[in-house]
Write a protein that holds these residues in place. Sequence first.
Motif, PDB file in Angstrom:
ATOM      1  N   SER A 144       0.805  -1.222   0.000  1.00 11.87           N
ATOM      2  CA  SER A 144       0.000   0.000   0.000  1.00 11.87           C
ATOM      3  C   SER A 144       0.843   1.280   0.000  1.00 11.87           C
ATOM      4  O   SER A 144       0.380   2.289  -0.507  1.00 11.87           O
ATOM      5  N   VAL A 145       2.075   1.238   0.495  1.00  9.70           N
ATOM      6  CA  VAL A 145       2.902   2.465   0.428  1.00  9.70           C
ATOM      7  C   VAL A 145       4.208   2.264  -0.333  1.00  9.70           C
ATOM      8  O   VAL A 145       4.938   3.222  -0.558  1.00  9.70           O
ATOM      9  N   GLY A 146       4.511   1.011  -0.702  1.00  9.40           N
ATOM     10  CA  GLY A 146       5.762   0.747  -1.415  1.00  9.40           C
ATOM     11  C   GLY A 146       6.876   0.349  -0.451  1.00  9.40           C
ATOM     12  O   GLY A 146       6.831   0.679   0.740  1.00  9.40           O
ATOM     13  N   ALA A 147       7.867  -0.348  -0.989  1.00  7.59           N
ATOM     14  CA  ALA A 147       8.934  -0.903  -0.146  1.00  7.59           C
ATOM     15  C   ALA A 147       9.709   0.195   0.596  1.00  7.59           C
ATOM     16  O   ALA A 147      10.100   0.016   1.744  1.00  7.59           O
ATOM     17  N   ALA A 148       9.906   1.345  -0.086  1.00  8.57           N
ATOM     18  CA  ALA A 148      10.750   2.392   0.510  1.00  8.57           C
ATOM     19  C   ALA A 148      10.147   2.944   1.802  1.00  8.57           C
ATOM     20  O   ALA A 148      10.869   3.248   2.745  1.00  8.57           O
ATOM     21  N   GLU A 149       8.818   3.052   1.843  1.00  9.57           N
ATOM     22  CA  GLU A 149       8.186   3.650   3.023  1.00  9.57           C
ATOM     23  C   GLU A 149       7.626   2.616   3.994  1.00  9.57           C
ATOM     24  O   GLU A 149       7.145   2.962   5.068  1.00  9.57           O
ATOM     25  N   ALA A 150       7.693   1.346   3.567  1.00 13.22           N
ATOM     26  CA  ALA A 150       7.110   0.291   4.408  1.00 13.22           C
ATOM     27  C   ALA A 150       7.805   0.216   5.770  1.00 13.22           C
ATOM     28  O   ALA A 150       7.156   0.038   6.796  1.00 13.22           O
ATOM     29  N   GLU A 151       9.123   0.384   5.767  1.00 10.80           N
ATOM     30  CA  GLU A 151       9.874   0.247   7.023  1.00 10.80           C
ATOM     31  C   GLU A 151       9.381   1.233   8.093  1.00 10.80           C
ATOM     32  O   GLU A 151       9.057   0.841   9.218  1.00 10.80           O
ATOM     33  N   ASP A 152       9.312   2.514   7.726  1.00 10.68           N
ATOM     34  CA  ASP A 152       8.873   3.512   8.705  1.00 10.68           C
ATOM     35  C   ASP A 152       7.454   3.244   9.177  1.00 10.68           C
ATOM     36  O   ASP A 152       7.149   3.343  10.370  1.00 10.68           O
ATOM     37  N   CYS A 153       6.584   2.918   8.234  1.00  9.49           N
ATOM     38  CA  CYS A 153       5.188   2.640   8.599  1.00  9.49           C
ATOM     39  C   CYS A 153       5.100   1.423   9.514  1.00  9.49           C
ATOM     40  O   CYS A 153       4.299   1.392  10.450  1.00  9.49           O
ATOM     41  N   PHE A 154       5.932   0.420   9.216  1.00  5.31           N
ATOM     42  CA  PHE A 154       5.946  -0.799  10.029  1.00  5.31           C
ATOM     43  C   PHE A 154       6.331  -0.468  11.473  1.00  5.31           C
ATOM     44  O   PHE A 154       5.668  -0.892  12.426  1.00  5.31           O
ATOM     45  N   GLN A 155       7.407   0.326  11.630  1.00  5.03           N
ATOM     46  CA  GLN A 155       7.844   0.701  12.973  1.00  5.03           C
ATOM     47  C   GLN A 155       6.747   1.477  13.704  1.00  5.03           C
ATOM     48  O   GLN A 155       6.444   1.200  14.860  1.00  5.03           O
ATOM     49  N   GLU A 156       6.161   2.450  13.001  1.00  2.00           N
ATOM     50  CA  GLU A 156       5.138   3.275  13.641  1.00  2.00           C
ATOM     51  C   GLU A 156       3.902   2.458  14.008  1.00  2.00           C
ATOM     52  O   GLU A 156       3.282   2.682  15.049  1.00  2.00           O
ATOM     53  N   THR A 157       3.558   1.510  13.137  1.00  2.00           N
ATOM     54  CA  THR A 157       2.399   0.660  13.402  1.00  2.00           C
ATOM     55  C   THR A 157       2.580  -0.135  14.693  1.00  2.00           C
ATOM     56  O   THR A 157       1.717  -0.119  15.576  1.00  2.00           O
ATOM     57  N   PHE A 158       3.729  -0.803  14.810  1.00  2.00           N
ATOM     58  CA  PHE A 158       3.902  -1.668  15.974  1.00  2.00           C
ATOM     59  C   PHE A 158       4.242  -0.888  17.253  1.00  2.00           C
ATOM     60  O   PHE A 158       3.936  -1.352  18.354  1.00  2.00           O
ATOM     61  N   ILE A 159       4.846   0.298  17.106  1.00  2.00           N
ATOM     62  CA  ILE A 159       5.046   1.124  18.298  1.00  2.00           C
ATOM     63  C   ILE A 159       3.674   1.562  18.839  1.00  2.00           C
ATOM     64  O   ILE A 159       3.409   1.488  20.046  1.00  2.00           O
ATOM     65  N   ALA A 160       2.799   1.985  17.923  1.00  2.00           N
ATOM     66  CA  ALA A 160       1.445   2.375  18.342  1.00  2.00           C
ATOM     67  C   ALA A 160       0.711   1.184  18.946  1.00  2.00           C
ATOM     68  O   ALA A 160       0.021   1.311  19.965  1.00  2.00           O
ATOM     69  N   ALA A 161       0.883   0.023  18.336  1.00  2.00           N
ATOM     70  CA  ALA A 161       0.230  -1.191  18.847  1.00  2.00           C
ATOM     71  C   ALA A 161       0.746  -1.524  20.248  1.00  2.00           C
ATOM     72  O   ALA A 161      -0.029  -1.857  21.145  1.00  2.00           O
ATOM     73  N   LEU A 162       2.062  -1.393  20.436  1.00  2.00           N
ATOM     74  CA  LEU A 162       2.658  -1.700  21.743  1.00  2.00           C
ATOM     75  C   LEU A 162       2.105  -0.782  22.830  1.00  2.00           C
ATOM     76  O   LEU A 162       1.771  -1.220  23.931  1.00  2.00           O
ATOM     77  N   ARG A 163       1.977   0.510  22.490  1.00  2.30           N
ATOM     78  CA  ARG A 163       1.466   1.460  23.480  1.00  2.30           C
ATOM     79  C   ARG A 163       0.044   1.108  23.908  1.00  2.30           C
ATOM     80  O   ARG A 163      -0.298   1.174  25.079  1.00  2.30           O
ATOM     81  N   ALA A 164      -0.776   0.733  22.940  1.00  2.86           N
ATOM     82  CA  ALA A 164      -2.194   0.490  23.232  1.00  2.86           C
ATOM     83  C   ALA A 164      -2.447  -0.937  23.726  1.00  2.86           C
ATOM     84  O   ALA A 164      -3.523  -1.234  24.246  1.00  2.86           O
ATOM     85  N   TYR A 165      -1.458  -1.803  23.566  1.00  2.00           N
ATOM     86  CA  TYR A 165      -1.667  -3.249  23.732  1.00  2.00           C
ATOM     87  C   TYR A 165      -2.322  -3.678  25.055  1.00  2.00           C
ATOM     88  O   TYR A 165      -3.288  -4.434  25.033  1.00  2.00           O
ATOM     89  N   PRO A 166      -1.836  -3.208  26.217  1.00  4.98           N
ATOM     90  CA  PRO A 166      -2.427  -3.698  27.470  1.00  4.98           C
ATOM     91  C   PRO A 166      -3.906  -3.338  27.628  1.00  4.98           C
ATOM     92  O   PRO A 166      -4.612  -3.977  28.401  1.00  4.98           O
ATOM     93  N   ARG A 167      -4.370  -2.318  26.916  1.00  2.00           N
ATOM     94  CA  ARG A 167      -5.773  -1.924  27.050  1.00  2.00           C
ATOM     95  C   ARG A 167      -6.695  -2.707  26.127  1.00  2.00           C
ATOM     96  O   ARG A 167      -7.908  -2.551  26.172  1.00  2.00           O
ATOM     97  N   LEU A 168      -6.100  -3.529  25.285  1.00  2.00           N
ATOM     98  CA  LEU A 168      -6.882  -4.276  24.301  1.00  2.00           C
ATOM     99  C   LEU A 168      -7.651  -5.401  24.983  1.00  2.00           C
ATOM    100  O   LEU A 168      -7.152  -6.016  25.919  1.00  2.00           O
ATOM    101  N   ARG A 169      -8.863  -5.683  24.491  1.00  2.00           N
ATOM    102  CA  ARG A 169      -9.606  -6.824  25.028  1.00  2.00           C
ATOM    103  C   ARG A 169      -8.974  -8.121  24.533  1.00  2.00           C
ATOM    104  O   ARG A 169      -8.535  -8.216  23.387  1.00  2.00           O
TER     105      ARG A 169
END
Lengths: 218, 159
Positions: free
Chosen positions: B26-51
């Motif tokens: 969806s964003v191409g290989a060049a930008e995938a890395e940054d998006c990947f990091q941001e995705t999982f950092i956001a996921a990590l922050r929210a993770y304990p509140r998840l059902r």
Amino acid sequence: MTDNSPTDSSAIVEVLRLGPACAHDGAGASAAAQAARRLVDRVAAEGLADVSYATVESPFGSLFAATTKRGLVRLAFPEESTDSVLERIARRLSPRIVEAAAPLDPVRRELEDYFTGRRRTFDLSLDWSLIGPFGRRVLGVTSEIPYGGVLSYAEVAAEAGSPRGSRAAGNALGSNPIPIVIPCHRVLRSGGALGGYGGGLERKRWLLELEGAPTPRR
Amino acid sequence: MSDALPPFQRFLDAQRDAVWRFLVRSVGAAEAEDCFQETFIAALRAYPRLRADSNLRAWVLTIAHRKALDAHRARARRAVPVADIDAADARAESNPAARDEALWDAVSELPARQRSAVTLRYIADLPHRDIAAAIGCSEEAARRSLSEGLAKLRKVVPA
């Protein structure tokens, strides 16, 4: 692809599902693995996780070690399933757990020094939050037993404030979440027999011999 | 352990390939890395509140989708020239690899909602209900965006 009717999207959908070659072959999977590795390194470096874990080599094989910001919270012998140890930590402490080697470096260093006889006391900070109130008393007494010394279960129970609780003390020692560092191997039966050990009696004897403590004959 | 969230590392191990695949497409290989990091950092922050009974894949792909939207917006602000449709058409006729490339160019040029619907449906393999939740629209609207997106893709790359 025999159906080339202009209203059929199946060919497009097929390309979308498979995507560019680099994204679904081995290279894609390993690129994802590398990205995940970089993520975990960053998470560890920035202190975003509540728990970090890694394996630590030892004469007993690979130990599982986990640390929080407070300190070492869990050490497990190779026989224990990593998944069940992790799940327990996730439920008791936090699910924000990542596998990262760097936060465990001090643990790795001190254990290596200990196993090679260069270290007699650990300077690691410990996180006692997997240990209940009674366990804290029992393991607190245990952690005061010096290198090369031993106490009996009855003595530990008495020191922990429950003189008739040597069986309960034995249970608390048996569920020590940080063996070796909290030296439950230094607690023996009153007559000097080995008693029990979560990591197996052979290891208990090995540790006592490493420390030069008196051990019962085999 | 069905009554508790898996340790984050296990969640990462299980979802990283799908998230990576989704982002590369969806964003191409060049930008995938940054998006990947941001995705999982956001996921990590929210993770304990998840059902504990949440659909973890749909959840993390929804986050990845938002990060991909941000990347597309940033790219639009940088005003990189869009791909030449004629060139894409010419390439599409020559060989299958070029046709695939033209298709991906076309996907990246779809309007945001259609692009989201197409990528979430076929790359992330999400059901319409989860796509609707990710985009923030009704299931009906998600289906419509999906078919409109596919219709545009058919024009660029005839099946």
